[in-house]
Scaffold this active site. Structure first.
Site, mmCIF file in Angstrom:
data_model
loop_
_atom_site.group_PDB
_atom_site.id
_atom_site.type_symbol
_atom_site.label_atom_id
_atom_site.label_comp_id
_atom_site.label_asym_id
_atom_site.label_seq_id
_atom_site.Cartn_x
_atom_site.Cartn_y
_atom_site.Cartn_z
ATOM 1 N N ASP A 101 -9.413 -4.682 -5.694
ATOM 2 C CA ASP A 101 -8.837 -3.995 -4.978
ATOM 3 C C ASP A 101 -9.098 -2.741 -5.282
ATOM 4 O O ASP A 101 -9.109 -1.852 -6.448
ATOM 5 C CB ASP A 101 -7.103 -3.763 -5.008
ATOM 6 C CG ASP A 101 -7.073 -3.140 -4.327
ATOM 7 O OD1 ASP A 101 -7.143 -2.509 -2.906
ATOM 8 O OD2 ASP A 101 -5.256 -3.066 -3.374
ATOM 9 N N SER A 119 0.606 -1.218 -0.126
ATOM 10 C CA SER A 119 -0.524 -0.004 -0.451
ATOM 11 C C SER A 119 0.464 0.732 -0.029
ATOM 12 O O SER A 119 1.312 1.434 -0.744
ATOM 13 C CB SER A 119 -1.001 -0.255 1.267
ATOM 14 O OG SER A 119 -2.001 0.930 1.812
ATOM 15 N N HIS A 141 -7.460 -5.569 -1.483
ATOM 16 C CA HIS A 141 -5.939 -4.743 -0.725
ATOM 17 C C HIS A 141 -5.632 -5.239 1.034
ATOM 18 O O HIS A 141 -4.496 -5.246 0.213
ATOM 19 C CB HIS A 141 -6.798 -3.053 -0.233
ATOM 20 C CG HIS A 141 -6.180 -2.079 -0.226
ATOM 21 N ND1 HIS A 141 -4.877 -1.871 -0.967
ATOM 22 C CD2 HIS A 141 -5.272 -1.453 0.654
ATOM 23 C CE1 HIS A 141 -4.403 -1.028 -1.196
ATOM 24 N NE2 HIS A 141 -4.186 -0.902 0.240
#
Ligand SMILES: *[C@@H]1O[C@H](CO)[C@@H](O)[C@H](O)[C@H]1NC(C)=O
Ligand SMILES: *[C@@H]1O[C@H](CO)[C@@H](O)[C@H](O)[C@H]1NC(C)=O
Ligand SMILES: *[C@@H]1O[C@H](CO)[C@@H](O)[C@H](O)[C@H]1NC(C)=O
Length: 407
Positions: free
Chosen positions: A350, A181, A383
């Site tokens: 995601d 991330s 994610h």
């Protein structure tokens, strides 16, 4: 509260709610069953709480940045019975609102840090300024507004640099960088300036965050479009702490008013994570989410609104003062050295690192050496699956180990 403030605060709370929901907190967690609270900040030891109980050696290091932040770094030396030679160091960098617990969250056979140590790697885990392991400063206290005067620009130029140098100096070796991330953006921004690459072997980017203007989550888009974070920032909310009592109370109120809204946010914001272990949600909430600076949140909102990757935008005169130019300097992704080995893994579900935005990044890398760029698309992943998924060892970490062997 002035009317003009109510909407931004509510939007901020929606954002908060969705981040937490995405993290599993609102997903089947009975708050009275979350177990003992995390150790106090002064007693917050990832080694003691999350690593040594599994029988792994663990060292707590500190790294001081050029601007005075004292960062906690954990090291898990190679864990190979009967084999003293360790392979290269690997530095693991967590994402937004997280800390190094990211990498030791599941049981050892499913958590990347342990898997790497089991395979002979010398594992180092970074913690960004503002997280509990990294609240120290040579002259500021985290209760000083000035302590929170930074965004990911500083995580790139100070935190990442100091941590790389520390690992490099202690081990005498170049490292592999693995990030999730926001940690991927930190790496990409540094590499685009040709920084750090002389201290590393390769980079693995899980759920890469770079361009954000096609962020699929309509909640995230709506939130960012309306996010009046600057206003909050100037109003003095320097620390963005989702564990603050006010945030907690507001969040609870909001989610009580509409649990279905929270449910929608879970699906709508980061995408539906396929493979989280809901019975570990309590552990998650003991440690996460971690604080960041409000200014950092504003910087990310700027990226969503503008689709650019550049330094924090202070506005016309502010930019002149900070950068001696009217617009913020750009991080040019096509300047990443073409021979830097990269492994990019992204997910079909995601909603933060959306497929379109990842493709925009990959387009910028089109002149990257073909044999130095590995991409992996995991259709069912959202994610959080990349670091918390119970099958990530299979889907992601095994191929990453194979990639390391080649680099
Ligand atoms: C949460 O757990 C407590 C203690 O085990 C229990 O008394 C309570 O009924 C639970 N609440 C919900 C909503 O399941
Ligand atoms: C500090 O950590 C130790 C070991 O993890 C634990 O036993 C103790 O209760 C903690 N103390 C506080 C004040 O959290
Ligand atoms: C999920 O977490 C529970 C509790 O920590 C653990 O006992 C179980 O083995 C985990 N399941 C998987 C598939 O990792």
């Amino acid at each position: 509260m002035a009317e003009s403030l109510v909407a931004p605060v509510l939007r901020l709370m929606l954002f908060v709610c969705s981040v937490l929901a995405a993290s599993g907190r609102l997903h089947g967690v009975n708050r009275s069953q979350q177990g003992r609270p995390p150790s106090s900040a002064s007693n917050y030891s990832i080694c003691a709480n999350m690593v040594r109980p599994w029988g792994y050696a663990c060292e707590e290091h500190t790294v001081t940045t050029k601007d005075g932040y004292i960062l906690g770094v954990q090291r898990i030396p190679a864990h190979e019975p009967g084999q003293r030679m360790s392979k290269a160091p690997v530095l693991l960098q967590h994402g937004l609102l997280m800390d190094a617990v990211t990498w030791v969250y599941n049981q050892p056979d499913k958590s990347l840090a342990f898997i790497l140590a089991d395979n002979g790697y010398d594992v180092w885990m970074a913690n960004s300024r503002g997280t509990k392991p990294s609240l120290g400063h040579t002259s500021l206290s985290s209760s000083d507004p000035a302590y929170w005067e930074w965004t990911w620009d500083e995580l790139v130029s100070y935190d990442l640099t100091a941590t790389f140098q520390h690992v490099n100096r202690v081990t005498g070796q170049n490292l592999h960088y693995v990030a999730h991330s926001l940690g991927t953006l930190m790496g990409l921004a540094a590499f685009s300036q040709n920084k750090l690459v002389n201290m590393m072997r390769s980079a693995v980017l899980l759920s890469p965050i770079a361009y954000l203007n096609n962020i699929p989550s309509m909640f995230a888009r709506a939130t960012a479009n309306m996010f009046v974070g600057e206003e909050l920032y100037w109003l003095g909310l320097h620390e963005f702490n989702l564990k603050g009592e006010a945030a907690d109370a507001l969040l609870n109120t909001l989610c009580k008013i509409s649990t279905s809204l929270c449910g929608d946010l879970l699906n709508g914001f980061t995408g539906q994570n396929c493979c989280l272990n809901s019975s570990r949600a309590g552990i998650f909430f003991e440690y996460e989410p971690q604080p960041t600076s409000t200014k950092n949140m504003v910087h990310i909102a700027q990226m969503i609104r503008t689709g650019t990757i550049r330094k924090f935008d202070y506005g016309g005169t502010g930019n002149m003062n900070h950068y001696a130019q009217p617009t913020p300097p750009v991080y040019d992704m096509s300047s990443i050295p073409a021979d830097l080995p990269l492994y990019v893994a992204y997910g079909g579900r995601d909603m933060l690192a959306g497929v379109k935005d990842v493709h925009a990044l990959l387009n910028k890398l089109e002149s990257h050496d073909v044999d130095k760029l590995v991409t992996q698309y995991v259709a069912e992943y959202a994610h959080a699956d990349f670091v918390f998924g119970v099958n990530a060892h299979d889907r992601i970490y095994d191929p990453v180990l194979a990639f390391f062997k080649l680099n």
